[in-house]
Write an enzyme that holds these catalytic residues in place. Structure first.
Site, short mmCIF file in Angstrom:
data_model
loop_
_atom_site.label_atom_id
_atom_site.label_comp_id
_atom_site.label_asym_id
_atom_site.label_seq_id
_atom_site.Cartn_x
_atom_site.Cartn_y
_atom_site.Cartn_z
N HIS A 1 -52.38 -41.52 70.06
CA HIS A 1 -51.66 -40.53 69.27
C HIS A 1 -52.63 -39.44 68.85
O HIS A 1 -53.75 -39.71 68.42
CB HIS A 1 -51.05 -41.17 68.02
N GLU B 1 -51.60 -37.34 61.64
CA GLU B 1 -52.15 -38.69 61.79
C GLU B 1 -52.74 -39.08 60.44
O GLU B 1 -53.22 -38.22 59.69
CB GLU B 1 -53.21 -38.73 62.88
N GLU C 1 -56.51 -50.87 62.17
CA GLU C 1 -55.17 -50.69 62.73
C GLU C 1 -54.87 -49.21 62.98
O GLU C 1 -54.27 -48.84 63.99
CB GLU C 1 -54.12 -51.27 61.79
N ASP D 1 -46.97 -32.42 63.31
CA ASP D 1 -47.25 -33.85 63.37
C ASP D 1 -48.54 -34.12 62.59
O ASP D 1 -49.41 -33.24 62.47
CB ASP D 1 -47.41 -34.33 64.81
N ASP E 1 -49.13 -34.39 70.18
CA ASP E 1 -47.78 -34.86 69.85
C ASP E 1 -46.89 -33.70 69.41
O ASP E 1 -45.69 -33.68 69.71
CB ASP E 1 -47.84 -35.93 68.76
#
Length: 230
Positions: free
Chosen positions: A150, A9, A52, A7, A155
């Site tokens: 997250h 980010e 965001e 995963d 994750d």
């Protein structure tokens, strides 16, 4: 069979507009079962952090400022994944970002054929049902209470458990063929099967069975085992 549950980010949604990877989490799985081997990296994106994106993962520009840039961790990342298949939730997103970073460094990109998309797996297995990581954790009763934001490693760990369930649960862990491997991926030799010795069951016929057998033989005409007997 070695696989890497992965995963990332990022600072945004599209690497073509300048967004970068800020965190990578990888968990090794052997025969679908996660092991203790993992890789967790924070990366300086060499740019600002949009509000965001910060709201999603909580990684600020200040936190990432002293972290290594992707060029510094690229070799470590590629060494860890090796040539193993990559198990990714919404694989196209992560693969686009990874390949954009590799391309920026002039390193050959990873083919999409190496990636297994667990979103597609879940949609095939449960048509019409939500396929987000949180939804699948709820479906399989996997505790994701620590997932307030997250995080790539968390994750990846949750996805490793989800992936095992999508493959049928703990049954793959019971496969007896092949070799066991420890957390370092080293072979520990063939699986030994303990067999319990049981005493042989008696098979002697009863008197009634012998009488019935004799009566049956008397009804046979010219039995083959008497042919040629004088």
């Amino acid at each position: 069979m070695r696989e890497i549950v992965l995963d990332t980010e990022t600072t945004g949604f599209d690497p073509l507009t300048g967004h970068r990877i800020v965190e990578i989490g990888c968990v090794e799985a052997i025969n679908f079962v996660p092991t203790d081997r993992y890789l967790h990296l924070y990366i300086n994106p060499e740019r600002d952090m949009p509000p965001e994106a910060f709201a999603v993962h909580g990684l600020s520009e200040e936190f990432l400022r002293d972290k290594p840039v992707f060029a510094e961790i690229c070799g470590q990342f590629l060494d860890f994944i090796g040539d193993s298949r990559l198990v990714i939730h919404n694989a196209e997103f992560d693969m686009r970002f990874i390949n954009a970073e590799l391309k920026r460094l002039g390193i050959p990109t990873l083919p999409m054929t190496r990636a297994l998309d667990t979103v597609q797996m879940a949609r095939r297995k449960f048509p019409g049902a939500p396929a987000s990581l949180d939804a699948l954790c709820r479906r399989f009763s996997i505790d994701n209470s620590n997932r307030t934001l997250h995080g790539a490693l968390l994750d990846a760990q949750l996805l490793g458990e989800v992936y095992l369930e999508l493959q049928g649960g703990r049954q793959p862990d019971l496969v007896l063929a092949g070799n066991r491997r420890n957390a370092a991926g080293d072979a520990e030799g063939p699986v030994k099967i303990e067999r319990i010795r049981r005493e042989p069951r008696p098979h002697a016929p009863t008197e009634a069975e012998l009488e019935a057998h004799g009566a049956l033989l008397k009804q046979l005409k010219n039995p083959m085992w008497l042919a040629g007997a004088s």
